[in-house]
Design a protein around this motif. Structure first.
Motif, PDB file in Angstrom:
ATOM      1  N   ARG A 103       0.873  -1.173   0.000  1.00 56.75           N
ATOM      2  CA  ARG A 103       0.000   0.000   0.000  1.00 56.75           C
ATOM      3  C   ARG A 103       0.903   1.213   0.000  1.00 56.75           C
ATOM      4  O   ARG A 103       1.771   1.349   0.859  1.00 56.75           O
ATOM      5  N   ARG A 104       0.736   2.083  -0.973  1.00 55.66           N
ATOM      6  CA  ARG A 104       1.523   3.308  -1.059  1.00 55.66           C
ATOM      7  C   ARG A 104       0.611   4.483  -0.733  1.00 55.66           C
ATOM      8  O   ARG A 104      -0.452   4.625  -1.333  1.00 55.66           O
ATOM      9  N   PHE A 105       1.018   5.305   0.190  1.00 57.96           N
ATOM     10  CA  PHE A 105       0.263   6.500   0.556  1.00 57.96           C
ATOM     11  C   PHE A 105       0.633   7.642  -0.386  1.00 57.96           C
ATOM     12  O   PHE A 105       1.768   7.719  -0.871  1.00 57.96           O
ATOM     13  N   ASP A 106      -0.309   8.545  -0.626  1.00 58.56           N
ATOM     14  CA  ASP A 106      -0.050   9.704  -1.488  1.00 58.56           C
ATOM     15  C   ASP A 106       0.859  10.719  -0.812  1.00 58.56           C
ATOM     16  O   ASP A 106       1.485  11.539  -1.470  1.00 58.56           O
ATOM     17  N   ARG A 107       0.890  10.681   0.518  1.00 57.74           N
ATOM     18  CA  ARG A 107       1.701  11.627   1.288  1.00 57.74           C
ATOM     19  C   ARG A 107       2.220  10.898   2.526  1.00 57.74           C
ATOM     20  O   ARG A 107       1.811   9.781   2.794  1.00 57.74           O
ATOM     21  N   ASP A 108       3.099  11.555   3.281  1.00 61.27           N
ATOM     22  CA  ASP A 108       3.563  10.955   4.539  1.00 61.27           C
ATOM     23  C   ASP A 108       2.360  10.730   5.440  1.00 61.27           C
ATOM     24  O   ASP A 108       1.551  11.634   5.646  1.00 61.27           O
ATOM     25  N   GLU A 109       2.221   9.535   5.942  1.00 60.88           N
ATOM     26  CA  GLU A 109       1.096   9.207   6.826  1.00 60.88           C
ATOM     27  C   GLU A 109       1.634   9.088   8.234  1.00 60.88           C
ATOM     28  O   GLU A 109       2.431   8.205   8.528  1.00 60.88           O
ATOM     29  N   VAL A 144       8.598  -0.796   5.576  1.00 56.03           N
ATOM     30  CA  VAL A 144       8.075   0.565   5.512  1.00 56.03           C
ATOM     31  C   VAL A 144       9.077   1.402   4.728  1.00 56.03           C
ATOM     32  O   VAL A 144      10.273   1.417   5.046  1.00 56.03           O
ATOM     33  N   THR A 145       8.581   2.076   3.692  1.00 56.53           N
ATOM     34  CA  THR A 145       9.427   2.972   2.912  1.00 56.53           C
ATOM     35  C   THR A 145       9.038   4.401   3.258  1.00 56.53           C
ATOM     36  O   THR A 145       7.861   4.752   3.238  1.00 56.53           O
ATOM     37  N   TYR A 146      10.040   5.214   3.553  1.00 57.23           N
ATOM     38  CA  TYR A 146       9.816   6.583   3.993  1.00 57.23           C
ATOM     39  C   TYR A 146       9.860   7.543   2.808  1.00 57.23           C
ATOM     40  O   TYR A 146      10.218   7.155   1.686  1.00 57.23           O
ATOM     41  N   ALA A 147       9.513   8.803   3.062  1.00 55.87           N
ATOM     42  CA  ALA A 147       9.456   9.822   2.008  1.00 55.87           C
ATOM     43  C   ALA A 147      10.806   9.991   1.313  1.00 55.87           C
ATOM     44  O   ALA A 147      10.861  10.265   0.115  1.00 55.87           O
ATOM     45  N   ASN A 148      11.910   9.819   2.016  1.00 49.74           N
ATOM     46  CA  ASN A 148      13.240   9.971   1.406  1.00 49.74           C
ATOM     47  C   ASN A 148      13.698   8.686   0.694  1.00 49.74           C
ATOM     48  O   ASN A 148      14.862   8.551   0.361  1.00 49.74           O
ATOM     49  N   ARG A 149      12.781   7.750   0.544  1.00 46.18           N
ATOM     50  CA  ARG A 149      12.993   6.469  -0.158  1.00 46.18           C
ATOM     51  C   ARG A 149      13.881   5.476   0.600  1.00 46.18           C
ATOM     52  O   ARG A 149      14.264   4.447   0.052  1.00 46.18           O
ATOM     53  N   THR A 150      14.213   5.738   1.832  1.00 47.69           N
ATOM     54  CA  THR A 150      14.881   4.727   2.657  1.00 47.69           C
ATOM     55  C   THR A 150      13.790   3.819   3.207  1.00 47.69           C
ATOM     56  O   THR A 150      12.602   4.171   3.201  1.00 47.69           O
ATOM     57  N   SER A 151      14.175   2.669   3.664  1.00 48.48           N
ATOM     58  CA  SER A 151      13.166   1.741   4.176  1.00 48.48           C
ATOM     59  C   SER A 151      13.708   0.968   5.373  1.00 48.48           C
ATOM     60  O   SER A 151      14.914   0.875   5.572  1.00 48.48           O
ATOM     61  N   THR A 152      12.773   0.450   6.144  1.00 49.64           N
ATOM     62  CA  THR A 152      13.072  -0.398   7.280  1.00 49.64           C
ATOM     63  C   THR A 152      12.264  -1.670   7.120  1.00 49.64           C
ATOM     64  O   THR A 152      11.075  -1.615   6.801  1.00 49.64           O
TER      65      THR A 152
END
Length: 181
Positions: A103-109, A144-152
């Motif tokens: 699921r990709r959010f349109d903005r930071d959730e 989880v992928t963050y807005a800066n495209r890093t992920s955990t």
């Protein structure tokens, strides 16, 4: 055969237990509709129904010669299976390496409730797919992928392989809590 038939009539998240003794097997099989028996399709079931044979118990009680006249060469197999005897060998299916949902959010959730709802929705999808494919999960991975495209990424091996949404969801919630979003 018994396990497959039991799984077909069991709701997701529930269990149907059929004992291994002849009485328990008969008690499970006899009330099942004839079409539930492997090898008895809709056409054969309609042929049997014309003679009042509508359940697996009816097939078991019908003399083999009568079944032969109705079903032809499939009669012996239907009669044996109606008595809980299946000579097919069990060949386990190879489980897929991975299945995923995203699921990709349109903005930071930033709303934790939205995080939980999203993860549980994804787990419901995965559980349904696993059950449709008659497969199980051995582990749950949450990325989880963050807005800066890093992920955990966090992974947890399940205590027991499962396709039950409740078990998968509990593990996913634990992983989400570990991320500390």
């Amino acid at each position: 055969m018994i396990a497959a038939m039991a799984a077909a009539v069991t709701a997701p998240g529930a269990a149907t237990i059929v004992g291994h003794g002849p009485y328990e097997i008969a008690a499970f099989l006899r009330p099942q509709p004839a079409v539930a028996l492997p090898g008895v399709g809709p056409v054969s079931a309609r042929s049997l129904a014309r003679y009042g044979i509508t359940t697996v118990g009816d097939i078991a009680d019908t003399p083999p010669a009568t079944l032969q006249r109705i079903l032809g060469t499939a009669a012996r197999q239907a009669h044996d299976r109606a008595h809980g005897q299946d000579d097919r060998s069990v060949v386990p299916a190879v489980a897929p390496k991975t299945i995923s949902a995203s699921r990709r959010f349109d903005r930071d959730e930033l709303d934790p409730d939205q995080h939980h709802r999203t993860v549980l929705g994804l787990i419901e999808q995965l559980g349904a797919r696993l059950r449709d494919e008659q497969s199980v999960a051995q582990a749950v991975t949450l990325t989880v992928t963050y807005a800066n495209r890093t992920s955990t990424t966090r992974t947890r091996t399940l205590i027991e392989p499962t396709a039950h949404t409740a078990d998968l969801g509990a593990t996913a919630r634990e992983l989400l809590a570990l991320l500390g979003l």
